[in-house]
Design a protein around this motif. Structure first.
Motif, short mmCIF file in Angstrom:
data_model
loop_
_atom_site.label_atom_id
_atom_site.label_comp_id
_atom_site.label_asym_id
_atom_site.label_seq_id
_atom_site.Cartn_x
_atom_site.Cartn_y
_atom_site.Cartn_z
N PRO A 166 43.27 -9.51 11.61
CA PRO A 166 42.94 -7.37 10.25
C PRO A 166 44.65 -7.72 10.28
O PRO A 166 45.63 -6.95 10.95
CB PRO A 166 42.77 -6.72 11.69
CG PRO A 166 42.91 -7.72 12.56
CD PRO A 166 42.97 -9.21 12.35
N ALA A 196 34.10 -8.30 7.59
CA ALA A 196 34.41 -8.67 9.04
C ALA A 196 34.25 -9.74 8.78
O ALA A 196 34.41 -11.06 9.88
CB ALA A 196 34.11 -7.47 9.87
N THR A 209 37.70 -1.82 1.35
CA THR A 209 36.39 -2.61 2.99
C THR A 209 35.44 -1.95 3.63
O THR A 209 35.93 -0.93 3.99
CB THR A 209 38.15 -3.70 3.31
OG1 THR A 209 39.28 -3.44 2.39
CG2 THR A 209 37.61 -4.26 4.80
N ALA A 233 43.61 -3.62 9.80
CA ALA A 233 42.47 -3.91 8.64
C ALA A 233 41.89 -5.11 7.89
O ALA A 233 42.71 -6.26 7.16
CB ALA A 233 42.28 -2.77 7.89
N MET A 234 40.73 -5.50 7.85
CA MET A 234 40.59 -6.82 6.75
C MET A 234 41.86 -7.42 5.79
O MET A 234 40.83 -6.20 5.04
CB MET A 234 39.44 -7.07 6.62
CG MET A 234 38.63 -8.77 6.24
SD MET A 234 39.44 -10.13 7.43
CE MET A 234 38.39 -9.84 8.49
#
Length: 340
Positions: A63, A160, A155, A142-143
């Motif tokens: 992430p 994920a 997202t 975060a991704m």
């Protein structure tokens, strides 16, 4: 060469915002020499030969998008390349607001101190946490979806899983090796039954993969370095496969770039370290005999790479066909099998 030589028009409707399900249901455009064939990823076992070896990248996306605050300023950070457990190069929005020694709060107990500033918004951070650093970085991050997806939708929890390959095992990438997204256990079983082997290498993909080429001449472009590894046993098996008449076919441009970084005199060697190899037309390939890859951005280093492998005019024709026939482009899009 001129960067404009690698430009083409792509309608927005050809950009995939979600992957197909199941993953191996994606389409596959085969380019064999200059001959095109419209196939699907499930056709791959029948298009290869017994003794061929597919080489996958086992990097795992972390992430890597962080949102921080320094005083009144909001600081957007995309991690790029790890230098130590707690030290990362990154690309930063609002980098001009940062000075060496500044500390930014990223939430979840994660803090970052600026150690160095580079070109094009590059910032070197030392991260520290109130608790376990690795846990704080996961909680705060975060991704990192590619900009061409992130600009069109947020997202979410699906990403994920969708943005990790089946082979993902070693944390360190900030972008997925997206050709690997098409593979499923069922497809690998069919490949094995067809006598096709599989080998694994690691290249931690950096955020530099998303940066546009800002020069007019390819000779003036500088690639950002990424860390990769091929162990001695893997190199030995790949060389043996080629000696026996098999082909080494990279799954993704990341695997290809690492293999080409490790080859000398037609022999693939053990490799551990950084690579900034930049492949353009005129390059002589020494390690790979083919490539499974997605469809790439106009004027990108990756479209230059596939043009080096197959020829500029061949790839321009292939992409024109793919666009007209509704193939889905980029990270969550369809695949291609390129065999010179």
């Amino acid at each position: 060469m001129r960067v404009s030589d690698f430009d083409f028009e792509l309608p927005t409707e050809n950009i995939a915002l979600r992957p197909v399900s199941p993953r191996d249901a994606a389409r596959m455009l085969e380019v064999r020499g200059s001959v095109l064939a419209d196939l699907g990823m499930r056709d791959l076992p029948g298009r290869l030969r017994a003794g061929d070896v597919l080489v996958v990248n086992d990097t795992r996306v972390i992430p890597a998008q962080l949102q921080g605050v320094k005083g009144e300023a909001r600081i957007g950070v995309t991690l790029h390349k790890r230098e130590a457990t707690d030290v990362w190069w990154s690309f930063v929005r609002n980098a001009r607001r940062l000075r060496i020694g500044d500390v930014t709060e990223f939430g979840a107990g994660l803090h970052g101190e600026v150690l160095e500033r580079g070109d094009e918004g590059a910032v070197l951070w030392r991260f520290f946490s109130d608790g376990v650093l690795a846990e704080a970085m996961i909680a705060a991050g975060a991704m990192p979806l590619p900009p061409y997806i992130a600009s069109k939708r947020a997202t979410d929890a699906r990403d994920a899983e969708d943005y990790q390959t089946l082979h993902a095992a070693r944390d360190g990438a900030v972008a997925a090796p997206t050709a690997g997204l098409h593979f499923t256990p069922e497809l690998w079983a069919e490949l094995a039954a067809a006598g096709v082997g599989r080998e694994t290498v690691t290249l931690h993909v950096g955020a530099g993969t998303f940066l546009p080429v800002k020069v007019d001449d390819t000779d003036d472009h500088r690639m950002h370095a990424e860390w990769g590894s091929i162990d001695a046993a893997t190199a030995t098996r790949l060389n043996a496969a080629r000696a026996a008449g098999g082909r080494v076919i990279a799954v993704g441009t990341t695997s290809l770039r690492l293999l080409e970084s490790a080859v000398s005199g037609g022999v693939i060697g053990e490799f551990t370290g950084d690579t900034s190899i930049f492949i353009t037309p005129g390059y002589r390939f020494g390690a790979v005999d083919g490539l499974v890859t997605n469809f790439h951005l106009p004027k990108s280093t990756l479209f230059m790479l596939v043009s080096a492998l197959m020829g500029v005019e061949v790839m321009r024709a292939a992409y024109a066909h793919a666009i007209a026939d509704g193939y889905r482009f980029y990270s969550y899009g369809d695949g291609s099998l390129l065999l010179p």
